[in-house]
Scaffold this motif. Sequence first.
Motif, PDB file in Angstrom:
ATOM      1  N   PHE A   1      38.097  56.021  28.247  1.00  0.00           N
ATOM      2  CA  PHE A   1      39.429  55.745  28.755  1.00  0.00           C
ATOM      3  C   PHE A   1      39.824  56.869  29.712  1.00  0.00           C
TER       4      PHE A   1
ATOM      5  N   ARG B   1      38.499  67.863  23.862  1.00  0.00           N
ATOM      6  CA  ARG B   1      39.755  67.148  23.644  1.00  0.00           C
ATOM      7  C   ARG B   1      39.550  65.639  23.537  1.00  0.00           C
ATOM      8  N   TYR B   2      38.390  65.159  23.962  1.00  0.00           N
ATOM      9  CA  TYR B   2      38.111  63.717  23.880  1.00  0.00           C
ATOM     10  C   TYR B   2      36.909  63.467  22.958  1.00  0.00           C
TER      11      TYR B   2
ATOM     12  N   ASN C   1      34.044  63.666  20.225  1.00  0.00           N
ATOM     13  CA  ASN C   1      33.746  64.259  18.924  1.00  0.00           C
ATOM     14  C   ASN C   1      32.590  63.482  18.317  1.00  0.00           C
TER      15      ASN C   1
ATOM     16  N   LEU D   1      32.940  59.928  17.269  1.00  0.00           N
ATOM     17  CA  LEU D   1      33.188  58.985  18.358  1.00  0.00           C
ATOM     18  C   LEU D   1      31.891  58.572  19.057  1.00  0.00           C
TER      19      LEU D   1
ATOM     20  N   ALA E   1      30.545  55.108  18.460  1.00  0.00           N
ATOM     21  CA  ALA E   1      31.618  54.128  18.691  1.00  0.00           C
ATOM     22  C   ALA E   1      31.815  53.852  20.180  1.00  0.00           C
TER      23      ALA E   1
ATOM     24  N   ALA F   1      30.036  50.745  21.237  1.00  0.00           N
ATOM     25  CA  ALA F   1      30.460  49.441  20.694  1.00  0.00           C
ATOM     26  C   ALA F   1      31.313  48.766  21.760  1.00  0.00           C
TER      27      ALA F   1
ATOM     28  N   PHE G   1      48.737  58.166  25.564  1.00  0.00           N
ATOM     29  CA  PHE G   1      48.850  59.109  26.661  1.00  0.00           C
ATOM     30  C   PHE G   1      50.311  59.422  26.973  1.00  0.00           C
TER      31      PHE G   1
ATOM     32  N   LEU H   1      45.220  52.503  27.866  1.00  0.00           N
ATOM     33  CA  LEU H   1      44.831  52.743  26.471  1.00  0.00           C
ATOM     34  C   LEU H   1      46.028  52.431  25.588  1.00  0.00           C
TER      35      LEU H   1
ATOM     36  N   ALA I   1      34.571  50.622  15.102  1.00  0.00           N
ATOM     37  CA  ALA I   1      34.569  51.516  16.265  1.00  0.00           C
ATOM     38  C   ALA I   1      35.968  51.669  16.863  1.00  0.00           C
TER      39      ALA I   1
ATOM     40  N   ALA J   1      37.628  54.790  15.663  1.00  0.00           N
ATOM     41  CA  ALA J   1      37.072  56.106  16.024  1.00  0.00           C
ATOM     42  C   ALA J   1      37.916  56.651  17.174  1.00  0.00           C
ATOM     43  N   LEU J   2      38.602  57.737  16.937  1.00  0.00           N
ATOM     44  CA  LEU J   2      39.619  58.199  17.889  1.00  0.00           C
ATOM     45  C   LEU J   2      39.149  59.404  18.687  1.00  0.00           C
ATOM     46  N   PRO J   3      39.458  59.428  19.989  1.00  0.00           N
ATOM     47  CA  PRO J   3      39.262  60.665  20.750  1.00  0.00           C
ATOM     48  C   PRO J   3      40.038  61.803  20.081  1.00  0.00           C
ATOM     49  N   THR J   4      39.545  63.002  20.253  1.00  0.00           N
ATOM     50  CA  THR J   4      40.142  64.159  19.576  1.00  0.00           C
ATOM     51  C   THR J   4      41.639  64.292  19.868  1.00  0.00           C
ATOM     52  N   PHE J   5      42.034  64.073  21.113  1.00  0.00           N
ATOM     53  CA  PHE J   5      43.464  64.252  21.432  1.00  0.00           C
ATOM     54  C   PHE J   5      44.327  63.203  20.738  1.00  0.00           C
TER      55      PHE J   5
ATOM     56  N   GLN K   1      43.413  61.865  17.632  1.00  0.00           N
ATOM     57  CA  GLN K   1      43.400  62.363  16.238  1.00  0.00           C
ATOM     58  C   GLN K   1      44.510  63.380  16.025  1.00  0.00           C
TER      59      GLN K   1
END
Lengths: 278, 278
Positions: free
Chosen positions: A222, A256-257, A259, A262, A265, A268, B196, B230, B265, B268-272, B274
């Motif tokens: 994204f 920051r994005y 990990n 992820l 995923a 997918a 965002f 997003l 999936a 599953a979250l981007p770190t920012f 989370q």
Amino acid sequence: MAEMELWFTEQQTPDLGFTCKITKTIYTAKTKYQDLAILETKQFGKMLVLDGAVQTTIVDEFCYHELIAHVPLFTHPNPKKVAVIGGGDGGVIREILKHEEVEKAYLIEIDQEVIEASKKYLPEISCALDDKRAEVIITDGIKFVSENKNMFDVIIVDSTDPVGPAVGLFESNFYQAVYECLKEDGLFVAQTESPFYDQDLIRNVFHSIKSIFPITRLYLGFIPTYPSGLWSFTMGSKKYDPLEIDTSKIKRIDTRYYNPELHKALFALPTFVQKIIE
Amino acid sequence: MAEMELWFTEQQTPDLGFTCKITKTIYTAKTKYQDLAILETKQFGKMLVLDGAVQTTIVDEFCYHELIAHVPLFTHPNPKKVAVIGGGDGGVIREILKHEEVEKAYLIEIDQEVIEASKKYLPEISCALDDKRAEVIITDGIKFVSENKNMFDVIIVDSTDPVGPAVGLFESNFYQAVYECLKEDGLFVAQTESPFYDQDLIRNVFHSIKSIFPITRLYLGFIPTYPSGLWSFTMGSKKYDPLEIDTSKIKRIDTRYYNPELHKALFALPTFVQKIIE
């Protein structure tokens, strides 16, 4: 008295615009290859624009740079020599050098003025270009890749859109040269545009790469300042499959994005994206 | 002679606009609750706009409607009675009724004119509203949820942005009423804006729901006509965890975005992201 408002608009398609408020035009130039602008935006901070298209902004650059760098670098078990084709802003180099096992990261950029403007005006992004593990080579990426064989563990193609200087970076001959430029267990990733607006390109690139590399995978991320916000990356790999790695062994780095949870995923795919590459 | 060009612009934030070419203004109305417009766009086909904000378009509506419907409905093992709060265009009802075990899907919409305009001008989206398993109730969703206890297996909150009529749908009292309106193993999902641009809202909603429901999960999807592309959805569940289901047993239904391999999936979250809900 009303203040004057300046707005920058990228015509993302002939029928769709992305428009944001500008506080300042920091720098503009007509380089040998393209129109370059660095703008100060209210929403995204400083923004690099090439030929009218947003390349990167201070606020969201981490999304793109982490996605294109860490997925291949954590797929390869021991990436020592890495090349970036394009990416003159230096953001991918910065992410690559977070990997301690990388001995040398080469930036192969055709347009020296992009590097110079990024160094001067976007130090947050270009900061690693002076690292002793980074080496900048000003040349045509297609030429460089064609002239070097069996040289890199990972190649990252951080190109502009497939118009102007970047057209050749989306062609089958180039992917064949990338294959030969990689070591016998090497892999590469290219940014491959939006699954909403560039379906033919994604399909063609995927099948070109698939006809050359034993393992071909598409993943998504994204990036709010890119058309549709959804962006694709295509990986060609000689040996390592990003879906087969043990993600519990991925080292934690400062991101920051990206990990480890992820990593798989990202591969997918929504059904409509699966269908593009079927 | 140049043709006149009409462009619609949504001010997604004070400093950011989304602008697309219009071929025709199909319908506009000032309803009891909001300004309603149905536009014909070049890029996205017909578009429903409420109070200046894009709600849905023919081209990308499948993303949102599938994401908000199929994730909860495939998390619940046997959803028979389902309610949609808001969602007057009918797109969520259409997706819900793809699930054969659903006996009744209620659309609880405050603004009858949204339903009527959608039925007349957006039949591709509203087509299931006349299904015999669908029941439309024109009332305030907050009132409806508060007056009905232990009634639904799944509730889907398909609200507009948290301004105007939808403000109360993002408040803790409402989530408590949703909890009580669900059966003892019920679960619900709400659309919760962009990670965002709406981080405070996502954080507040997540913690409100977490203080009421034993299981709270955030998931993400891509919707190109929504700010940043997003989008987040927050699930509160009394018993079933979307991450614990056996996705190999998910029935195949006709979809363009959702598929069983994507189900986990999405969480599953981007770190920012989370960090928003930590």
